[in-house]
Design a protein around this motif. Structure first.
Motif, PDB file in Angstrom:
ATOM      1  N   ASP A  70     -88.826   0.780  65.719  1.00 54.11           N
ATOM      2  CA  ASP A  70     -89.116   1.621  66.873  1.00 54.11           C
ATOM      3  C   ASP A  70     -90.639   1.745  66.855  1.00 54.11           C
ATOM      4  O   ASP A  70     -91.550   1.245  65.967  1.00 54.11           O
ATOM      5  CB  ASP A  70     -88.461   2.963  66.595  1.00 54.11           C
ATOM      6  N   GLY A  71     -91.004   2.656  67.614  1.00 57.15           N
ATOM      7  CA  GLY A  71     -92.640   3.143  67.713  1.00 57.15           C
ATOM      8  C   GLY A  71     -93.139   3.534  66.434  1.00 57.15           C
ATOM      9  O   GLY A  71     -94.424   3.412  66.260  1.00 57.15           O
ATOM     10  N   LYS A  72     -92.514   4.061  65.515  1.00 58.72           N
ATOM     11  CA  LYS A  72     -93.040   4.353  64.234  1.00 58.72           C
ATOM     12  C   LYS A  72     -92.938   3.503  63.116  1.00 58.72           C
ATOM     13  O   LYS A  72     -93.161   3.671  61.972  1.00 58.72           O
ATOM     14  CB  LYS A  72     -92.502   5.912  63.692  1.00 58.72           C
ATOM     15  N   GLY A  73     -92.251   2.233  63.656  1.00 61.84           N
ATOM     16  CA  GLY A  73     -92.211   1.002  62.616  1.00 61.84           C
ATOM     17  C   GLY A  73     -90.858   1.201  61.910  1.00 61.84           C
ATOM     18  O   GLY A  73     -90.496   0.356  60.760  1.00 61.84           O
ATOM     19  N   MET A  74     -89.888   2.277  62.167  1.00 62.28           N
ATOM     20  CA  MET A  74     -88.596   2.398  61.583  1.00 62.28           C
ATOM     21  C   MET A  74     -87.588   1.309  62.128  1.00 62.28           C
ATOM     22  O   MET A  74     -87.415   0.992  63.306  1.00 62.28           O
ATOM     23  CB  MET A  74     -87.876   3.765  61.909  1.00 62.28           C
ATOM     24  N   THR A  75     -86.848   0.613  61.058  1.00 59.49           N
ATOM     25  CA  THR A  75     -85.914  -0.618  61.462  1.00 59.49           C
ATOM     26  C   THR A  75     -84.943  -0.078  62.301  1.00 59.49           C
ATOM     27  O   THR A  75     -84.373   1.057  61.905  1.00 59.49           O
ATOM     28  CB  THR A  75     -85.472  -1.324  60.137  1.00 59.49           C
ATOM     29  N   VAL A  76     -84.289  -0.968  63.332  1.00 63.52           N
ATOM     30  CA  VAL A  76     -83.284  -0.722  63.910  1.00 63.52           C
ATOM     31  C   VAL A  76     -82.082  -1.592  63.636  1.00 63.52           C
ATOM     32  O   VAL A  76     -82.471  -2.867  63.176  1.00 63.52           O
ATOM     33  CB  VAL A  76     -83.193  -0.526  65.525  1.00 63.52           C
ATOM     34  N   TYR A  77     -80.866  -1.254  63.545  1.00 64.20           N
ATOM     35  CA  TYR A  77     -79.855  -2.212  63.404  1.00 64.20           C
ATOM     36  C   TYR A  77     -78.709  -2.113  64.324  1.00 64.20           C
ATOM     37  O   TYR A  77     -78.512  -1.254  65.117  1.00 64.20           O
ATOM     38  CB  TYR A  77     -79.179  -1.406  62.112  1.00 64.20           C
ATOM     39  N   GLN A  78     -77.873  -3.156  64.159  1.00 64.14           N
ATOM     40  CA  GLN A  78     -76.866  -3.704  64.685  1.00 64.14           C
ATOM     41  C   GLN A  78     -75.341  -3.527  64.105  1.00 64.14           C
ATOM     42  O   GLN A  78     -75.676  -3.869  62.671  1.00 64.14           O
ATOM     43  CB  GLN A  78     -76.753  -4.986  65.330  1.00 64.14           C
ATOM     44  N   PHE A  79     -74.517  -3.012  64.406  1.00 66.21           N
ATOM     45  CA  PHE A  79     -72.970  -2.760  63.757  1.00 66.21           C
ATOM     46  C   PHE A  79     -72.022  -3.954  64.250  1.00 66.21           C
ATOM     47  O   PHE A  79     -71.735  -3.907  65.349  1.00 66.21           O
ATOM     48  CB  PHE A  79     -72.485  -1.519  63.872  1.00 66.21           C
ATOM     49  N   ASP A  80     -71.481  -4.748  63.416  1.00 61.27           N
ATOM     50  CA  ASP A  80     -70.674  -5.742  63.708  1.00 61.27           C
ATOM     51  C   ASP A  80     -69.291  -5.423  64.219  1.00 61.27           C
ATOM     52  O   ASP A  80     -68.606  -6.146  65.056  1.00 61.27           O
ATOM     53  CB  ASP A  80     -70.222  -6.753  62.357  1.00 61.27           C
ATOM     54  N   LYS A  81     -69.007  -4.108  63.785  1.00 64.05           N
ATOM     55  CA  LYS A  81     -67.722  -3.348  64.356  1.00 64.05           C
ATOM     56  C   LYS A  81     -67.872  -3.018  65.905  1.00 64.05           C
ATOM     57  O   LYS A  81     -66.928  -2.879  66.501  1.00 64.05           O
ATOM     58  CB  LYS A  81     -67.151  -2.252  63.636  1.00 64.05           C
ATOM     59  N   ASP A  82     -69.102  -3.147  66.519  1.00 65.69           N
ATOM     60  CA  ASP A  82     -69.190  -2.705  67.849  1.00 65.69           C
ATOM     61  C   ASP A  82     -68.725  -4.039  68.610  1.00 65.69           C
ATOM     62  O   ASP A  82     -69.006  -5.123  68.019  1.00 65.69           O
ATOM     63  CB  ASP A  82     -70.793  -2.331  68.189  1.00 65.69           C
ATOM     64  N   THR A  83     -68.647  -3.946  69.866  1.00 64.14           N
ATOM     65  CA  THR A  83     -68.208  -4.936  70.952  1.00 64.14           C
ATOM     66  C   THR A  83     -69.618  -5.270  71.676  1.00 64.14           C
ATOM     67  O   THR A  83     -69.947  -4.210  72.334  1.00 64.14           O
ATOM     68  CB  THR A  83     -67.124  -4.770  71.737  1.00 64.14           C
ATOM     69  N   GLN A  84     -70.305  -6.216  71.307  1.00 65.14           N
ATOM     70  CA  GLN A  84     -71.421  -6.789  72.194  1.00 65.14           C
ATOM     71  C   GLN A  84     -71.065  -6.664  73.764  1.00 65.14           C
ATOM     72  O   GLN A  84     -70.043  -7.006  74.198  1.00 65.14           O
ATOM     73  CB  GLN A  84     -71.838  -8.062  72.029  1.00 65.14           C
TER      74      GLN A  84
END
Length: 167
Positions: A70-84
């Motif tokens: 994000d804009g502050k350099g915090m990492t964002v993640y993806q969750f495999d249990k979500d459906t793309q």
């Protein structure tokens, strides 16, 4: 190069809201709508908010390769249990405490090449998606550059600039 986008759904919703605003008494945002979800301090969706309600997504070079932050350099993640590409998130209840959604509507991009959109998150707020994957923070990441959520329970992954999970 920075790119600023507003998702199609949100642009249509904004146009409808402006149309309806002419018919309503009063206006503005209620406390309930503007209050941050959750109630924990770090990281939160507000950590990615730039001036005037714009959420920033960019890239950072890490030992995992180039990832989305994000804009502050915090990492964002993806969750495999979500459906793309789905309109909902599989992360609910306690999951949301450990993995708060990345909120946003108007998005500024730098180096991110995947398609950015939104869904309505399980906290009722607009949750950003990248390449159809809902985006999350990890509560144990305390500072910019932390990637402690990578590979947690073999279902949480950082994303490359195109929105593909790095496993």
């Amino acid at each position: 190069m920075k790119t600023r986008i507003m998702t199609t759904k949100l642009a249509a919703a904004a146009a409808l809201a402006l149309l309806l605003a002419g018919c309503a008494n009063g206006g503005g945002t209620t406390t309930e709508e503007s209050a941050p979800a959750g109630g924990y301090d770090a990281p939160s969706a507000s950590s990615s908010m730039a001036a005037e309600g714009v959420t920033s997504l960019s890239t950072a070079e890490t030992e995992l390769g180039q990832i989305v932050v994000d804009g502050k350099g915090m990492t964002v993640y993806q969750f495999d249990k979500d459906t793309q590409g789905a309109d909902t998130s599989a992360c609910t209840d306690e999951c949301l405490t450990a993995w708060p959604p990345v909120h946003g509507e108007d998005v500024e991009l730098e180096g991110v090449t995947g398609e950015v959109g939104t869904i309505t998150g399980n906290d009722g707020q607009p949750q950003l998606t990248l390449n159809g994957w809902p985006l999350y923070y990890f509560a144990s990441d305390k500072q910019a550059g932390d990637t402690t959520g990578q590979g947690v329970k073999d279902v949480w992954w950082v994303l490359d600039p195109a929105g593909e999970p790095i496993k």
